[in-house]
Design a protein around this motif. Structure first.
Motif, mmCIF file in Angstrom:
data_model
loop_
_atom_site.group_PDB
_atom_site.id
_atom_site.type_symbol
_atom_site.label_atom_id
_atom_site.label_comp_id
_atom_site.label_asym_id
_atom_site.label_seq_id
_atom_site.Cartn_x
_atom_site.Cartn_y
_atom_site.Cartn_z
ATOM 1 N N ASP A 1 0.806 -1.228 0.000
ATOM 2 C CA ASP A 1 0.000 0.000 0.000
ATOM 3 C C ASP A 1 0.841 1.281 0.000
ATOM 4 O OD1 ASP A 1 -2.258 -1.526 -0.163
ATOM 5 O OD2 ASP A 1 -3.094 -0.927 1.756
ATOM 6 N N PRO A 2 1.583 1.527 -1.081
ATOM 7 C CA PRO A 2 2.437 2.721 -1.119
ATOM 8 C C PRO A 2 1.626 4.021 -1.178
ATOM 9 C CG PRO A 2 2.417 1.615 -3.260
ATOM 10 C CD PRO A 2 1.708 0.706 -2.301
ATOM 11 N N TYR A 3 1.925 4.890 -0.217
ATOM 12 C CA TYR A 3 1.264 6.200 -0.074
ATOM 13 C C TYR A 3 2.388 7.214 0.138
ATOM 14 C CZ TYR A 3 -1.818 9.690 2.276
ATOM 15 O OH TYR A 3 -2.513 10.818 2.668
ATOM 16 N N PHE A 4 2.760 7.906 -0.929
ATOM 17 C CA PHE A 4 3.966 8.729 -0.924
ATOM 18 C C PHE A 4 3.693 10.227 -0.938
ATOM 19 C CE2 PHE A 4 6.315 5.099 -3.340
ATOM 20 C CZ PHE A 4 6.486 4.411 -2.156
ATOM 21 N N ALA A 5 2.456 10.647 -0.855
ATOM 22 C CA ALA A 5 2.116 12.063 -0.973
ATOM 23 C C ALA A 5 2.854 12.907 0.070
ATOM 24 C CB ALA A 5 0.617 12.254 -0.798
ATOM 25 N N ASP B 1 5.101 13.957 7.209
ATOM 26 C CA ASP B 1 5.978 13.635 6.084
ATOM 27 C C ASP B 1 6.390 12.173 6.148
ATOM 28 O OD1 ASP B 1 6.261 16.167 4.755
ATOM 29 O OD2 ASP B 1 7.495 16.844 6.432
ATOM 30 N N LEU B 2 6.850 11.649 5.027
ATOM 31 C CA LEU B 2 7.480 10.341 5.034
ATOM 32 C C LEU B 2 8.722 10.383 5.917
ATOM 33 C CD1 LEU B 2 7.313 9.419 1.239
ATOM 34 C CD2 LEU B 2 6.064 8.274 3.078
ATOM 35 N N PRO B 3 9.030 9.291 6.623
ATOM 36 C CA PRO B 3 10.208 9.280 7.490
ATOM 37 C C PRO B 3 11.513 9.079 6.725
ATOM 38 C CG PRO B 3 9.134 7.161 7.606
ATOM 39 C CD PRO B 3 8.262 8.039 6.735
ATOM 40 N N LEU B 4 11.416 8.728 5.458
ATOM 41 C CA LEU B 4 12.584 8.582 4.602
ATOM 42 C C LEU B 4 12.156 8.863 3.177
ATOM 43 C CD1 LEU B 4 13.347 4.745 4.271
ATOM 44 C CD2 LEU B 4 11.413 5.630 5.525
ATOM 45 N N SER B 5 13.112 9.004 2.279
ATOM 46 C CA SER B 5 12.785 9.398 0.918
ATOM 47 C C SER B 5 12.086 8.268 0.176
ATOM 48 C CB SER B 5 14.059 9.788 0.166
ATOM 49 O OG SER B 5 14.868 8.647 -0.075
ATOM 50 N N VAL B 6 11.378 8.646 -0.881
ATOM 51 C CA VAL B 6 10.730 7.639 -1.723
ATOM 52 C C VAL B 6 11.771 6.681 -2.291
ATOM 53 C CG1 VAL B 6 9.406 7.282 -3.846
ATOM 54 C CG2 VAL B 6 8.766 9.122 -2.268
ATOM 55 N N GLU B 7 12.922 7.211 -2.662
ATOM 56 C CA GLU B 7 13.987 6.356 -3.203
ATOM 57 C C GLU B 7 14.416 5.303 -2.178
ATOM 58 O OE1 GLU B 7 13.879 10.092 -5.466
ATOM 59 O OE2 GLU B 7 14.004 9.656 -3.299
ATOM 60 N N GLU B 8 14.530 5.713 -0.928
ATOM 61 C CA GLU B 8 14.913 4.759 0.119
ATOM 62 C C GLU B 8 13.825 3.713 0.341
ATOM 63 O OE1 GLU B 8 17.648 7.004 3.322
ATOM 64 O OE2 GLU B 8 15.749 7.993 2.914
ATOM 65 N N VAL B 9 12.576 4.151 0.298
ATOM 66 C CA VAL B 9 11.479 3.199 0.465
ATOM 67 C C VAL B 9 11.508 2.150 -0.643
ATOM 68 C CG1 VAL B 9 8.978 2.899 0.521
ATOM 69 C CG2 VAL B 9 10.009 4.887 1.635
ATOM 70 N N LEU B 10 11.746 2.578 -1.862
ATOM 71 C CA LEU B 10 11.682 1.677 -3.014
ATOM 72 C C LEU B 10 12.935 0.830 -3.193
ATOM 73 C CD1 LEU B 10 9.982 4.027 -5.620
ATOM 74 C CD2 LEU B 10 8.964 2.027 -4.519
ATOM 75 N N ILE C 1 3.145 -0.941 18.705
ATOM 76 C CA ILE C 1 2.577 0.253 18.061
ATOM 77 C C ILE C 1 3.742 1.070 17.522
ATOM 78 C CG2 ILE C 1 0.990 2.190 18.312
ATOM 79 C CD1 ILE C 1 -0.055 0.872 20.888
ATOM 80 N N PRO C 2 4.259 0.724 16.362
ATOM 81 C CA PRO C 2 5.463 1.391 15.860
ATOM 82 C C PRO C 2 5.213 2.817 15.422
ATOM 83 C CG PRO C 2 4.584 -0.105 14.213
ATOM 84 C CD PRO C 2 3.785 -0.342 15.453
ATOM 85 N N ALA C 3 6.243 3.631 15.539
ATOM 86 C CA ALA C 3 6.243 4.968 14.954
ATOM 87 C C ALA C 3 6.637 4.859 13.487
ATOM 88 C CB ALA C 3 7.223 5.867 15.701
ATOM 89 N N ASP C 4 6.351 5.908 12.730
ATOM 90 C CA ASP C 4 6.738 5.925 11.324
ATOM 91 C C ASP C 4 8.247 5.730 11.214
ATOM 92 O OD1 ASP C 4 4.100 6.474 10.829
ATOM 93 O OD2 ASP C 4 4.412 8.572 10.250
ATOM 94 N N GLY C 5 8.657 4.810 10.345
ATOM 95 C CA GLY C 5 10.064 4.544 10.125
ATOM 96 C C GLY C 5 10.625 3.425 10.971
ATOM 97 N N ASP C 6 9.900 3.010 12.024
ATOM 98 C CA ASP C 6 10.397 1.957 12.912
ATOM 99 C C ASP C 6 10.516 0.626 12.165
ATOM 100 O OD1 ASP C 6 10.560 3.642 15.041
ATOM 101 O OD2 ASP C 6 8.909 2.761 16.188
ATOM 102 N N VAL C 7 11.533 -0.151 12.534
ATOM 103 C CA VAL C 7 11.739 -1.492 12.000
ATOM 104 C C VAL C 7 11.557 -2.485 13.138
ATOM 105 C CG1 VAL C 7 13.350 -3.074 10.879
ATOM 106 C CG2 VAL C 7 13.343 -0.646 10.244
#
Length: 251
Positions: A23-27, A45-54, A239-245
């Motif tokens: 479910d990619p949501y990059f807005a 905002d995204l926690p990392l760049s779209v390039e990093e996500v992909l 309950i992870p935060a955005d960007g958590d692994v």
């Protein structure tokens, strides 16, 4: 298995040696309209760049076509040649965006040794369900990996509990922000998430789809407080935060 929450429902999984994007949501922050009049979306905002996500992604799964699950930026930025799995009925719309390897998940399929099985979901109950349209959840299974049940955009209703009982997942991923549409609940709230945890006492539940949209009613802090009060501690409900692994071994 490693699970990274990107934002909202967007997840990146490292599973059975493969990289899967859900479910990619990059807005960009505040670039899309409000659902309630409170704020433009998304709220963060995204926690990392779209390039990093992909980076390294080998498979994309799109559960349904609401813009907070597959937005115009994702349609432009996700490589069109990547295999993409969707619910039946969405394949033509996705292919029309230029994606060349789109497969609807009718029941079960095997991709690179990973068995992916479609599960029922209900994006609300009653009349709002018709407004929201069809959605799907799914399970992922592979040797040596935890069995994952990703419930998707659904409220807690009998087919979800039946899936939990039938597949006995090691990990359940819930959408738990308590979003409302015209006053009707359309994904799980805190009460339903706690009940989901109780329905699967041996599973780890990971609550996502939180603090990104203006029609949400449940924050991470509120869910944590409610779960703790119900005796569902942080080892049972993550309950992870955005960007958590999160690293989750097989049971």
């Amino acid at each position: 298995m490693k699970l990274q929450l990107i934002r909202n429902a967007t997840l990146k999984l490292s599973y059975a040696g493969r990289s899967i994007l859900i479910d990619p949501y990059f807005a960009p922050r505040y670039s899309l309209p409000s659902y309630t009049g409170k704020s433009a979306n998304p709220l963060t905002d995204l926690p990392l760049s779209v390039e990093e996500v992909l980076q390294g992604v080998e498979l994309v799964i799109v559960s349904h076509l609401h813009t907070d699950h597959f937005d115009s930026v994702a349609k432009q930025r996700v490589p069109k040649h990547l295999p993409l799995i969707c619910q039946p009925g969405d394949e033509a719309t996705i292919a029309a965006e230029g994606f060349t390897d789109v497969e609807p998940l009718e029941g079960e399929l095997v991709w690179q040794g990973i068995t992916i099985t479609r599960c029922e979901g209900s994006h609300g109950l009653g009349p709002v369900r018709e407004k929201m349209g069809s959605v799907m959840g799914l399970t992922l299974a592979a040797p040596g990996e935890p069995l994952i049940y990703w419930a998707g955009d659904t409220v807690l209703y009998p087919p979800v509990l039946e899936t939990v009982e039938r597949v006995v997942p090691d990990v359940i991923i819930s959408h738990s922000c308590g979003a409302l549409w015209d006053g009707d609940l359309i994904v799980m709230d805190a009460v339903e998430t706690i009940e989901l945890c109780r329905s699967a006492p041996e599973a780890t539940v990971v609550a996502v789809h939180m603090e990104a949209l203006d029609h949400a009613t449940v924050s991470r802090a509120y869910l944590r407080e409610a779960a703790d009060a119900a005796g569902i501690g942080p080892s049972r409900l993550l309950i992870p935060a955005d960007g958590d692994v999160i690293d989750l071994p097989a049971r």
